[in-house]
Design an enzyme around this catalytic site. Structure first.
Site, PDB file in Angstrom:
ATOM      1  N   ASP A 181     119.815  56.146  26.407  1.00  0.00           N
ATOM      2  CA  ASP A 181     118.692  56.718  27.136  1.00  0.00           C
ATOM      3  C   ASP A 181     119.252  57.591  28.258  1.00  0.00           C
ATOM      4  O   ASP A 181     120.076  57.120  29.049  1.00  0.00           O
ATOM      5  CB  ASP A 181     117.872  55.570  27.746  1.00  0.00           C
ATOM      6  CG  ASP A 181     116.392  55.798  27.635  1.00  0.00           C
ATOM      7  OD1 ASP A 181     115.938  56.862  28.083  1.00  0.00           O
ATOM      8  OD2 ASP A 181     115.692  54.912  27.124  1.00  0.00           O
ATOM      9  N   ASP A 282     114.518  60.808  28.701  1.00  0.00           N
ATOM     10  CA  ASP A 282     113.371  60.261  29.420  1.00  0.00           C
ATOM     11  C   ASP A 282     112.543  61.356  30.102  1.00  0.00           C
ATOM     12  O   ASP A 282     113.106  62.243  30.758  1.00  0.00           O
ATOM     13  CB  ASP A 282     113.904  59.291  30.485  1.00  0.00           C
ATOM     14  CG  ASP A 282     112.814  58.484  31.156  1.00  0.00           C
ATOM     15  OD1 ASP A 282     112.161  57.693  30.466  1.00  0.00           O
ATOM     16  OD2 ASP A 282     112.620  58.658  32.382  1.00  0.00           O
ATOM     17  N   GLU A 364     111.394  62.219  25.169  1.00  0.00           N
ATOM     18  CA  GLU A 364     110.202  61.452  25.540  1.00  0.00           C
ATOM     19  C   GLU A 364     109.331  62.411  26.339  1.00  0.00           C
ATOM     20  O   GLU A 364     109.747  62.907  27.389  1.00  0.00           O
ATOM     21  CB  GLU A 364     110.562  60.235  26.375  1.00  0.00           C
ATOM     22  CG  GLU A 364     109.398  59.265  26.445  1.00  0.00           C
ATOM     23  CD  GLU A 364     108.978  58.861  27.839  1.00  0.00           C
ATOM     24  OE1 GLU A 364     108.128  57.986  27.954  1.00  0.00           O
ATOM     25  OE2 GLU A 364     109.491  59.429  28.829  1.00  0.00           O
ATOM     26  N   HIS A 435     108.742  50.142  24.897  1.00  0.00           N
ATOM     27  CA  HIS A 435     108.849  49.241  26.047  1.00  0.00           C
ATOM     28  C   HIS A 435     107.828  49.572  27.135  1.00  0.00           C
ATOM     29  O   HIS A 435     107.822  48.915  28.169  1.00  0.00           O
ATOM     30  CB  HIS A 435     110.263  49.344  26.633  1.00  0.00           C
ATOM     31  CG  HIS A 435     110.527  50.702  27.188  1.00  0.00           C
ATOM     32  ND1 HIS A 435     110.569  51.831  26.394  1.00  0.00           N
ATOM     33  CD2 HIS A 435     110.712  51.133  28.463  1.00  0.00           C
ATOM     34  CE1 HIS A 435     110.778  52.885  27.157  1.00  0.00           C
ATOM     35  NE2 HIS A 435     110.866  52.493  28.425  1.00  0.00           N
ATOM     36  N   ASP A 436     107.014  50.583  26.946  1.00  0.00           N
ATOM     37  CA  ASP A 436     106.032  50.991  27.951  1.00  0.00           C
ATOM     38  C   ASP A 436     104.612  50.643  27.550  1.00  0.00           C
ATOM     39  O   ASP A 436     103.662  51.069  28.220  1.00  0.00           O
ATOM     40  CB  ASP A 436     106.085  52.506  28.179  1.00  0.00           C
ATOM     41  CG  ASP A 436     107.337  52.942  28.915  1.00  0.00           C
ATOM     42  OD1 ASP A 436     107.903  52.125  29.653  1.00  0.00           O
ATOM     43  OD2 ASP A 436     107.736  54.113  28.748  1.00  0.00           O
TER      44      ASP A 436
HETATM   45  O1  ISL Z   1     103.875  53.925  31.730  1.00  0.00           O
HETATM   46  C1  ISL Z   1     103.605  55.054  32.017  1.00  0.00           C
HETATM   47  C2  ISL Z   1     102.988  55.455  33.301  1.00  0.00           C
HETATM   48  O2  ISL Z   1     101.634  55.152  33.300  1.00  0.00           O
HETATM   49  C3  ISL Z   1     103.994  56.071  31.111  1.00  0.00           C
HETATM   50  O3  ISL Z   1     103.361  57.224  31.406  1.00  0.00           O
HETATM   51  C4  ISL Z   1     105.495  56.200  31.274  1.00  0.00           C
HETATM   52  O4  ISL Z   1     105.836  56.092  32.610  1.00  0.00           O
HETATM   53  C5  ISL Z   1     105.951  57.516  30.788  1.00  0.00           C
HETATM   54  O5  ISL Z   1     105.780  57.486  29.402  1.00  0.00           O
HETATM   55  C6  ISL Z   1     107.384  57.746  31.156  1.00  0.00           C
HETATM   56  O6  ISL Z   1     108.181  56.684  30.715  1.00  0.00           O
HETATM   57  C7  ISL Z   1     109.542  56.746  30.897  1.00  0.00           C
HETATM   58  O7  ISL Z   1     109.919  57.099  32.214  1.00  0.00           O
HETATM   59  C8  ISL Z   1     109.591  56.174  33.233  1.00  0.00           C
HETATM   60  C9  ISL Z   1     109.985  54.737  32.901  1.00  0.00           C
HETATM   61  O8  ISL Z   1     109.387  53.865  33.802  1.00  0.00           O
HETATM   62  C10 ISL Z   1     109.571  54.370  31.495  1.00  0.00           C
HETATM   63  O9  ISL Z   1     109.998  53.072  31.177  1.00  0.00           O
HETATM   64  C11 ISL Z   1     110.148  55.403  30.579  1.00  0.00           C
HETATM   65  O10 ISL Z   1     109.948  55.108  29.233  1.00  0.00           O
HETATM   66  C12 ISL Z   1     110.311  56.635  34.462  1.00  0.00           C
HETATM   67  O11 ISL Z   1     111.662  56.815  34.191  1.00  0.00           O
END
Ligand code: ISL
Length: 655
Positions: A181, A282, A364, A435-436
């Site tokens: 990542d 990310d 992402e 994971h989100d």
């Molecule tokens: O969970 C969300 C906010 O409401 C999603 O929008 C998420 O934050 C977004 O998809 C971005 O995610 C990624 O970056 C974030 C991190 O917290 C997440 O785990 C990651 O997947 C910040 O780095």
């Protein structure tokens, strides 16, 4: 067709004709639950009129914001590019590991690299082609590794660089690739660059971030953070504000600075040389912020839940930055320490493959719709290879914080629309869990998954759709065990900064305890972050896990699933094996079968005269099976009766 900039005299139809405008409108419709037909109805109306009609709700500047957004992307032509010969990742099955929760080798309650190494056979046996590790770099873990302190070191509790080298070799020896990542929209506030910047905001590192002077009481603009509150933090020691789109310790990098771009490219090159096969990037679509950091539109902010997004979710220099990163970071100029062994037809492994000339770039990209996705990942555009389109995760008018049951008709509609808008240069990522997000299995079953039979059936159904859809599947750890949402009962049981902040924010707003908990429980990212259930007792043996899981239903651990030929795990393994032997299931055309029939999600995959029929009933009710012609022979699931069982999934050959 040459790009015609929009003006206030343009019509809604003109907006919808552009890639950016189309995605923006689709997104607004999705968020508000308004059907697409509204666009047709409003098609001939001029933007100036729309502005007059709607400004009561949208406030001033809404239409102008859309015009500006659309005009910023004149880079429309997508046709006529020549696709590469099939790249490896189009036929691959990816598997996302959340290392903190995958396997704990030393009993400290935190997953680690040696834990992953000891389970590599689990992944190879399942048929995984490429492993993706969520963050493992040194981090204070305010956001579980998505706040990096050192991009060239492994987080202490997860192991050492040597462990990682061994893990890379372990994947390669089993014929699997491995990606990491890359979190470079922001760094941790503890990263040396940021620390230097605070010490000397006018020095070279001050320019790595958005450090703004100003009044300590008034942030530089109205942008809000994804994790509650304003997107700005005041640093008295430096007398500056710093931008953080996420948690207050995740400081946004200023990509306009060429030094930042060079640092990131160097980091990527360093890892590719160690044998890493690419990265998942990310929130990579957020890296370009417009000059002057203008205020966000309040209406868009209210609809999306965050103020300012329209300015940076597809920022002015995004394409340029991505092309540069691909060229300077991802294109190999030094040989890697190792490469994966070739997988042979008969399932054995051959010699190591030659290095991929370019590491894979999986973006992402929250907020990016179909058309922007094509601009970012279309073959020959030299930006990303794949992107995640998050619109699949919630049905129209819903967000992840809503407690609702997912309508499977939307799943069908999502993929139908998505695939129908692609050209031969496009390829999509297919994911349902990460994971989100809470588990799709629970969203679809809506509580009925408490019955183990339903849980098994829904788990198999989702696997069937995900592993036979036209695109590259990204499985998330636990999907192969039919993992479900957890029975959290109290905020103290949660660890995620987003849930914790949101809880505090809602509490401060006076939301009642029941309504509040309902939201948190519906949307918490911790559902998917509990330890992988290796044994019936849980994931991490006797250790107290950093985040405890609550699923005790017998039958859904790896120990129970792996040996059972009727398990959800076996279904995944068999489907992946089937994909590997029949390219119709990976590269073949996809034709929808009777898509108008409610409660029937079915399609055909075909290539070089070979045809497969995939049929599912994604509902809790028994349904009549539409009559089809041809000799249809089930190869997975069945028998194929005239009625379909609730949640039935069958893969058949059409002879
Ligand atoms: O969970 C969300 C906010 O409401 C999603 O929008 C998420 O934050 C977004 O998809 C971005 O995610 C990624 O970056 C974030 C991190 O917290 C997440 O785990 C990651 O997947 C910040 O780095």
């Amino acid at each position: 067709m040459a790009f015609q900039p929009l003006t206030r005299r343009s019509t809604v139809r003109d907006v919808y004709r552009t890639a950016v405008g189309r995605d923006a409108i689709d997104k607004l419709l999705l968020q508000s639950g308004v059907p697409r037909a509204a666009v047709t109805a409003a098609g001939p109306l001029r933007l100036s009129l729309i502005d007059r009609l709607t400004s009561r709700y949208t406030g001033p500047g809404f239409i102008d914001a859309i015009i500006k957004l659309v005009n910023s992307e004149a880079d429309l032509p997508l046709e006529g590019l020549s696709p590469d010969p099939v790249p490896w990742w189009q036929e691959a099955v990816f598997y996302q590991i959340y290392p903190r929760s995958f396997a704990d080798s030393d009993g400290d309650g935190i997953g680690d690299l040696r834990g992953i190494i000891s389970h590599l056979d689990h992944l190879a046996d399942l048929g995984v082609d490429c492993v993706w590790l969520s963050p493992i770099f040194d981090s204070p873990n305010q956001d579980m590794g998505y706040d990096v302190r050192d991009y060239r070191a492994v987080m202490e509790e997860m192991g050492t660089l040597e462990d990682l080298d061994e893990l890379i070799r372990g994947c390669h020896e089993r014929g699997m690739r491995i990606i990491l990542d890359l979190v470079v929209n922001h760094t941790s506030d503890q990263h040396a660059w940021f620390q230097e910047a605070l010490l000397d905001p006018d020095g070279p590192y001050g320019d790595y971030y958005f450090l703004e002077r100003g009044d300590p009481k008034t942030p530089p603009n109205n942008w809000t953070s994804f994790f509650s509150g304003p997107a700005w933090r005041w640093f008295p020691e430096a007398g500056r504000w710093a931008l953080h789109l996420f948690a207050d310790g995740q400081m946004d990098l200023r990509w306009d600075n060429p030094d930042v771009r060079r640092e990131v490219a160097d980091i990527v090159g360093w890892w590719l040389e160690r044998g890493i096969d690419g990265f998942r990037l990310d929130v990579i679509n957020y890296i370009s912020k417009p000059e002057g950091l203008p205020d966000g539109n309040a209406f868009v902010g209210a609809l999306m839940g965050f103020v300012g997004v329209e300015h940076y979710f597809y920022g002015p220099r995004l394409g340029e930055f991505l092309r540069g990163l691909r060229r300077d970071g991802f294109t190999r100029d030094r040989p890697p320490a190792s490469t994966p062994r070739r997988r042979l037809e008969d399932g054995t492994l051959g010699d190591p493959l030659p290095p991929d000339p370019v590491g894979v770039m999986v973006g992402e990209t929250p907020g990016v719709g179909v058309q922007l996705g094509r601009l970012l990942s279309g073959g020959g555009r030299d930006q990303l290879d794949l992107i995640f389109n998050f619109d699949v995760l919630d049905t129209p008018g819903h967000t992840r914080w809503d407690d609702y049951v997912y309508d499977p008709e939307y799943l069908k509609r999502f993929y139908r629309t998505y695939l129908s808008e692609l050209s031969p240069n496009d390829w999509i990522a297919v994911f349902l869990d990460n994971h989100d997000n809470p588990r799709m299995l629970s969203k679809l079953a809506g509580g009925a998954e408490r019955d183990p039979a339903v849980r098994t059936a829904v788990g198999k159904l989702l696997a069937t759709v995900q592993l036979t859809m036209r695109g590259t599947p990204f499985l998330y750890q636990g999907q192969e065990l039919a993992a479900v949402n957890q029975g959290f009962e109290h905020i103290d049981q949660l660890r995620d900064v987003e849930s914790v902040n949101r809880h505090a924010e809602l509490l401060a707003e006076g939301v009642g305890p029941r309504a509040l908990w309902r939201q948190i429980l519906a949307g918490s990212r911790d559902h998917a972050r509990v330890p992988m259930r290796w044994t019936r007792e849980g994931g991490f043996g006797d250790a107290v896990a950093w985040l405890e899981g609550h699923d005790e239903t017998p039958g859904f651990s790896a120990a129970e699933q792996v040996p059972d030929p009727a398990s959800v795990y076996a279904w995944h393994r068999d489907l992946i094996a089937l994909r590997r032997h029949h390219r119709a299931l990976t590269l073949g055309e996809l034709t929808w079968v009777r898509p108008e029939v409610k409660g029937y999600l079915a399609y055909e995959r075909s290539l070089d005269g070979e045809r497969f029929l995939i049929e599912t009933n994604p509902t809790p009710k028994q349904r009549r099976r539409p009559k089809l012609t041809g000799r249809i022979v089930p190869v997975l699931g069945g028998p194929r009766k005239s009625t379909m069982r609730p949640w039935e999934a069958i893969v058949s050959r059409i002879d």
